[in-house]
Design an enzyme around this catalytic site. Structure first.
Site, PDB file in Angstrom:
ATOM      1  N   ASP A  15      32.163  22.825 -25.152  1.00  0.00           N
ATOM      2  CA  ASP A  15      33.113  23.859 -24.710  1.00  0.00           C
ATOM      3  C   ASP A  15      32.961  25.163 -25.504  1.00  0.00           C
ATOM      4  OD1 ASP A  15      34.208  21.920 -22.947  1.00  0.00           O
ATOM      5  OD2 ASP A  15      35.439  21.132 -24.566  1.00  0.00           O
TER       6      ASP A  15
ATOM      7  N   MET B  82      32.455  14.137 -17.573  1.00  0.00           N
ATOM      8  CA  MET B  82      32.717  13.770 -18.968  1.00  0.00           C
ATOM      9  C   MET B  82      31.443  13.387 -19.714  1.00  0.00           C
ATOM     10  SD  MET B  82      35.765  14.520 -19.255  1.00  0.00           S
ATOM     11  CE  MET B  82      37.312  14.742 -18.399  1.00  0.00           C
ATOM     12  N   ARG B  83      30.395  14.181 -19.520  1.00  0.00           N
ATOM     13  CA  ARG B  83      29.130  13.965 -20.241  1.00  0.00           C
ATOM     14  C   ARG B  83      28.629  15.294 -20.753  1.00  0.00           C
ATOM     15  NH1 ARG B  83      28.337   8.758 -21.004  1.00  0.00           N
ATOM     16  NH2 ARG B  83      29.612   7.821 -19.399  1.00  0.00           N
TER      17      ARG B  83
ATOM     18  N   ASP C  62      26.804  25.632 -22.773  1.00  0.00           N
ATOM     19  CA  ASP C  62      25.616  25.660 -23.629  1.00  0.00           C
ATOM     20  C   ASP C  62      25.524  24.300 -24.310  1.00  0.00           C
ATOM     21  OD1 ASP C  62      27.500  25.713 -25.618  1.00  0.00           O
ATOM     22  OD2 ASP C  62      27.164  27.804 -26.167  1.00  0.00           O
TER      23      ASP C  62
ATOM     24  N   ASN D 236      39.497  19.576  -8.686  1.00  0.00           N
ATOM     25  CA  ASN D 236      38.776  20.857  -8.729  1.00  0.00           C
ATOM     26  C   ASN D 236      37.701  20.898  -7.645  1.00  0.00           C
ATOM     27  OD1 ASN D 236      39.550  22.792 -11.011  1.00  0.00           O
ATOM     28  ND2 ASN D 236      39.591  20.803 -12.033  1.00  0.00           N
TER      29      ASN D 236
ATOM     30  N   HIS E  14      37.599  23.868 -18.351  1.00  0.00           N
ATOM     31  CA  HIS E  14      38.219  23.171 -19.478  1.00  0.00           C
ATOM     32  C   HIS E  14      39.726  23.446 -19.454  1.00  0.00           C
ATOM     33  CE1 HIS E  14      38.419  21.346 -23.409  1.00  0.00           C
ATOM     34  NE2 HIS E  14      39.176  22.343 -23.813  1.00  0.00           N
TER      35      HIS E  14
ATOM     36  N   ASN F 211      31.396  25.334 -16.608  1.00  0.00           N
ATOM     37  CA  ASN F 211      32.297  24.203 -16.877  1.00  0.00           C
ATOM     38  C   ASN F 211      33.735  24.689 -16.822  1.00  0.00           C
ATOM     39  OD1 ASN F 211      33.119  21.576 -17.860  1.00  0.00           O
ATOM     40  ND2 ASN F 211      33.442  22.511 -19.861  1.00  0.00           N
TER      41      ASN F 211
HETATM   42  C1  GAR Z   1      40.383  18.854 -15.333  1.00  0.00           C
HETATM   43  O1  GAR Z   1      41.591  19.071 -15.976  1.00  0.00           O
HETATM   44  C2  GAR Z   1      39.238  19.466 -16.121  1.00  0.00           C
HETATM   45  O2  GAR Z   1      39.574  20.683 -16.717  1.00  0.00           O
HETATM   46  C3  GAR Z   1      39.012  18.408 -17.172  1.00  0.00           C
HETATM   47  O3  GAR Z   1      39.094  17.199 -16.464  1.00  0.00           O
HETATM   48  C4  GAR Z   1      39.998  17.364 -15.369  1.00  0.00           C
HETATM   49  C5  GAR Z   1      39.318  16.923 -14.097  1.00  0.00           C
HETATM   50  O4  GAR Z   1      40.232  16.948 -13.042  1.00  0.00           O
HETATM   51  N1  GAR Z   1      37.747  18.570 -17.803  1.00  0.00           N
HETATM   52  C6  GAR Z   1      37.572  18.333 -19.092  1.00  0.00           C
HETATM   53  O5  GAR Z   1      38.447  17.955 -19.832  1.00  0.00           O
HETATM   54  C7  GAR Z   1      36.158  18.555 -19.571  1.00  0.00           C
HETATM   55  N2  GAR Z   1      36.124  18.646 -20.995  1.00  0.00           N
HETATM   56  P1  GAR Z   1      39.750  16.785 -11.544  1.00  0.00           P
HETATM   57  O6  GAR Z   1      38.796  15.573 -11.510  1.00  0.00           O
HETATM   58  O7  GAR Z   1      41.011  16.522 -10.793  1.00  0.00           O
HETATM   59  O8  GAR Z   1      39.043  18.047 -11.134  1.00  0.00           O
END
Ligand code: GAR
Length: 218
Positions: free
Chosen positions: A145, A90-91, A141, A14, A109, A107
């Protein structure tokens, strides 16, 4: 130009989508900082390759969660960050941090919230048997999520999907959704009204808004 920080814990695809959109002029923001809670996150390497400042703030180096949050907030302030984009970070931040940055943290998700918040959600979606899944960009918030939704994109769940194939299909849409959400924020087009996020129409091109209407010429 809006100064953003991208907060990452992993691979950073991302982040890469955001970097690419900025580089090709599709996204008028400045990535002022990429911050990770893990030294080994490949996302940091992606940032370095593009000359973007990086920082690592590891929870284990702080006495407790408020101290970790304060350290992150201090670095964000040093870099004059106006919008914090959580991209696979992841925090969870605690209430004080979220109050300080209210309306300025978003964020992404990998599910269509409010279905499947939390972790391992592509697996949960498959196990639940949903026929459609997708991704959500939302204001963060204090909950997990739970904040107001900005953009969602849906994908079909196919008969022979595995966690990997479904995750990959969702990830493609995440890259589009995140760039779109940041673009809307940067253009000042988002208004939070309770649980809903209103998306305002685009501003007319500069110079046209106040043109007097021409009268008859003869
Ligand atoms: C993505 O799928 C994102 O939506 C998820 O982690 C991945 C990161 O991918 N986020 C979560 O699950 C947060 N709760 P990336 O490092 O390739 O962007």
């Amino acid at each position: 130009m809006l100064n953003i920080a991208v907060l990452v814990s992993g691979g950073g695809s991302n982040l890469q989508a955001i970097i690419d959109a900025v580089a090709c002029g599709e996204l008028p923001v400045r990535i002022a900082l990429v911050l990770s809670d893990r030294r080994g996150a490949y996302a940091l390497e992606r940032a370095r390759q593009h000359g973007i400042p990086t920082a690592v703030v590891r929870p284990r180096d702080y006495a407790d969660r408020p101290a970790f949050d304060d350290a992150v907030a201090e670095i964000l302030a040093e870099h004059q960050v106006e919008l914090v984009c959580l991209a696979g970070f992841m925090r969870l931040f605690q209430a004080d941090f979220m109050r300080r940055y209210a309306g300025r943290v978003i964020n992404i998700h990998p599910a269509l919230l409010p279905a499947f918040p939390g972790l391992h959600v592509q697996r949960e979606a498959l196990e639940h048997g949903v026929k459609v899944s997708g991704c959500t960009v939302h204001f963060a918030d204090e909950g997990t999520d739970t904040g107001p939704i900005i953009v969602q994109r849906a994908v079909p769940v196919l008969e022979d999907d595995t966690v990997e194939t479904l995750s990959a299909r969702i990830l493609e849409q995440e890259h589009l959704a995140y760039v779109e959400a940041i673009r809307l924020y940067a253009a000042g087009r988002l208004r939070i009204c309770g649980r809903r996020v209103r998306v305002l129409p685009p501003a007319p091109p500069a110079g046209l808004a106040n043109c007097p209407t021409e009268g008859p010429t003869d």
